[in-house]
Write a protein that holds these residues in place. Structure first.
Motif, short mmCIF file in Angstrom:
data_model
loop_
_atom_site.label_atom_id
_atom_site.label_comp_id
_atom_site.label_asym_id
_atom_site.label_seq_id
_atom_site.Cartn_x
_atom_site.Cartn_y
_atom_site.Cartn_z
N VAL A 184 0.85 -1.18 0.00
CA VAL A 184 0.00 0.00 0.00
C VAL A 184 0.89 1.23 0.00
O VAL A 184 1.79 1.36 0.85
CB VAL A 184 -0.92 0.03 1.23
N ILE A 185 0.66 2.13 -0.94
CA ILE A 185 1.45 3.36 -1.03
C ILE A 185 0.52 4.55 -0.86
O ILE A 185 -0.42 4.74 -1.64
CB ILE A 185 2.21 3.45 -2.37
N SER A 186 0.77 5.32 0.18
CA SER A 186 0.02 6.56 0.39
C SER A 186 0.65 7.65 -0.45
O SER A 186 1.87 7.82 -0.47
CB SER A 186 0.06 6.95 1.87
N LEU A 187 -0.20 8.39 -1.15
CA LEU A 187 0.25 9.45 -2.07
C LEU A 187 -0.32 10.78 -1.61
O LEU A 187 -1.53 10.93 -1.45
CB LEU A 187 -0.23 9.14 -3.49
N ARG A 188 0.53 11.74 -1.40
CA ARG A 188 0.11 13.04 -0.88
C ARG A 188 -0.24 13.98 -2.03
O ARG A 188 0.61 14.32 -2.86
CB ARG A 188 1.24 13.62 -0.02
N ASP A 189 -1.50 14.42 -2.08
CA ASP A 189 -1.88 15.42 -3.08
C ASP A 189 -1.70 16.83 -2.56
O ASP A 189 -1.69 17.77 -3.34
CB ASP A 189 -3.34 15.21 -3.51
N GLY A 190 -1.58 17.00 -1.25
CA GLY A 190 -1.38 18.33 -0.68
C GLY A 190 -2.28 18.56 0.51
O GLY A 190 -2.57 17.64 1.28
N TYR A 191 -2.74 19.80 0.67
CA TYR A 191 -3.64 20.13 1.77
C TYR A 191 -4.51 21.31 1.39
O TYR A 191 -4.19 22.09 0.48
CB TYR A 191 -2.86 20.44 3.06
N ILE A 192 -5.64 21.41 2.09
CA ILE A 192 -6.55 22.53 1.92
C ILE A 192 -6.89 23.10 3.30
O ILE A 192 -6.96 22.36 4.27
CB ILE A 192 -7.84 22.13 1.17
N ASP A 193 -7.05 24.41 3.36
CA ASP A 193 -7.44 25.07 4.61
C ASP A 193 -8.90 25.45 4.55
O ASP A 193 -9.37 26.02 3.56
CB ASP A 193 -6.58 26.31 4.85
N MET A 194 -9.63 25.10 5.61
CA MET A 194 -11.07 25.35 5.67
C MET A 194 -11.41 26.02 7.01
O MET A 194 -10.81 25.71 8.03
CB MET A 194 -11.85 24.02 5.57
N PRO A 195 -12.41 26.91 7.01
CA PRO A 195 -12.81 27.54 8.27
C PRO A 195 -13.46 26.54 9.20
O PRO A 195 -14.18 25.64 8.75
CB PRO A 195 -13.80 28.62 7.82
N PRO A 196 -13.23 26.66 10.51
CA PRO A 196 -13.85 25.73 11.45
C PRO A 196 -15.37 25.80 11.48
O PRO A 196 -16.01 24.88 11.99
CB PRO A 196 -13.24 26.14 12.80
N THR A 197 -15.94 26.84 10.90
CA THR A 197 -17.41 26.94 10.83
C THR A 197 -18.02 25.87 9.94
O THR A 197 -19.24 25.70 9.91
CB THR A 197 -17.82 28.33 10.30
N ARG A 198 -17.18 25.11 9.21
CA ARG A 198 -17.69 24.00 8.40
C ARG A 198 -18.19 22.85 9.27
O ARG A 198 -18.99 22.04 8.82
CB ARG A 198 -16.60 23.46 7.48
N LEU A 199 -17.71 22.77 10.49
CA LEU A 199 -18.10 21.69 11.41
C LEU A 199 -19.51 21.94 11.93
O LEU A 199 -19.90 23.08 12.21
CB LEU A 199 -17.11 21.59 12.56
N ARG A 200 -20.28 20.86 12.08
CA ARG A 200 -21.67 20.96 12.49
C ARG A 200 -21.97 20.03 13.67
O ARG A 200 -21.46 18.91 13.73
CB ARG A 200 -22.60 20.59 11.32
N ASP A 201 -22.83 20.50 14.58
CA ASP A 201 -23.29 19.64 15.66
C ASP A 201 -24.49 18.82 15.19
O ASP A 201 -24.88 18.88 14.01
CB ASP A 201 -23.61 20.45 16.92
N GLU A 202 -25.08 18.06 16.09
CA GLU A 202 -26.18 17.16 15.69
C GLU A 202 -27.43 17.90 15.27
O GLU A 202 -28.31 17.31 14.63
CB GLU A 202 -26.48 16.19 16.84
#
Length: 272
Positions: free
Chosen positions: A20-38
């Motif tokens: 198994v080879i993990s391949l890194r495409d990079g990263y993205i930054d997202m605001p924490p407001t994307r997280l949602r509660d129930e």
């Protein structure tokens, strides 16, 4: 599952009779407001264990290549140049660094239709990234993505509508919620199972401890939450591992019960 080697853009693991080879495409930054509660509301305050960079959550973006020495499968393809961000689209460098010839890849499996997972089928110059491509496995609910830029590979799409064998050691498992066609790939080797998922978890420092937390872009948050709960419980079985698109690169880990949630144990230190 044993780490063999690690470099800037990839890490290689021995997994029984598979590699198994993990391949890194990079990263993205997202605001924490994307997280949602129930209740579907933004989470007002994050635990101190959740790191922020410039006020944002940093999400790794990984793809995974699996081979038995004869046959191979690439799971997800990164963003190519579709994200318009220099921190993304590194999968081609990762493939080169790992010594994987793109011209030998015939089968690609896509976890879902979002651009940071499927866009890499087409290279930045507009050509097909995998010239010998024969099959693109993707959830039946997500096949509408193959228009415009992705139209050239539409004739090779294999819709996954139910649990189905991709090859002798891979089973595609529909896990709708994040998208209608979100799919997890169960890789079975001689020593265990590796569940390769896409957007089941976005923020590993929070969603293992609090799996009820969902993501703004989950198309059906309750369904995505239920899928995550089922997969996390499955991962507590002996000899089960996870490979996650947004787990810290290289993104391969064990999962164990911990209090009301789960604990994540990475098999290799971060490479990004």
């Amino acid at each position: 599952m044993r780490l063999i080697s690690s470099s800037r853009y990839h890490a290689t693991f021995e997994f029984g009779d598979l590699q198994v080879i993990s391949l890194r495409d990079g990263y993205i930054d997202m605001p924490p407001t994307r997280l949602r509660d129930e209740d579907g509301c933004s989470i007002e305050e994050l635990p101190a264990t959740v790191p922020l960079i410039g006020g944002n959550l940093r999400l790794a973006v990984n793809a995974f290549f699996v081979t038995d020495g004869t046959r191979s499968l690439l799971i997800d393809t990164g963003a190519s140049d579709n994200w318009h961000d220099p921190t993304m689209g590194l999968i081609y460098d990762a493939l080169d660094e790992a010594g994987i010839d793109r011209a030998r890849i015939t089968d690609v499996a896509i976890t879902h239709n979002h651009e940071d997972h499927v866009s890499g089928l087409i290279a930045p110059d507009g050509s097909e990234a995998f010239p010998k491509l024969e099959r693109v496995w993707i959830g039946a609910g997500d096949t509408s993505v193959f228009t415009g830029r992705l139209e050239p590979v539409r004739d090779r799409v294999v819709p996954v509508a139910e649990k189905i064998a991709v090859n002798d050691w891979t089973i595609a498992i529909p896990t709708p919620g994040h998208t209608p066609g979100h799919t997890v790939y169960d890789i079975e080797s001689s020593t265990g199972h590796l569940l390769v998922w896409g957007d089941t978890v976005h923020v590993p420092t929070l969603q293992f401890d609090q799996p009820e937390v969902s993501w703004e872009f989950d198309g059906n948050q309750s369904q995505a939450r239920a899928a995550r709960a089922a997969l996390l419980e499955r991962l507590t079985r002996p000899s089960h591992f996870v490979a996650g698109a947004h787990l810290d690169s290289p993104g391969i880990a064990r999962v164990a019960p911990s209090g009301a949630g789960y604990a994540l144990e990475y098999l290799a230190p971060p490479i990004g």
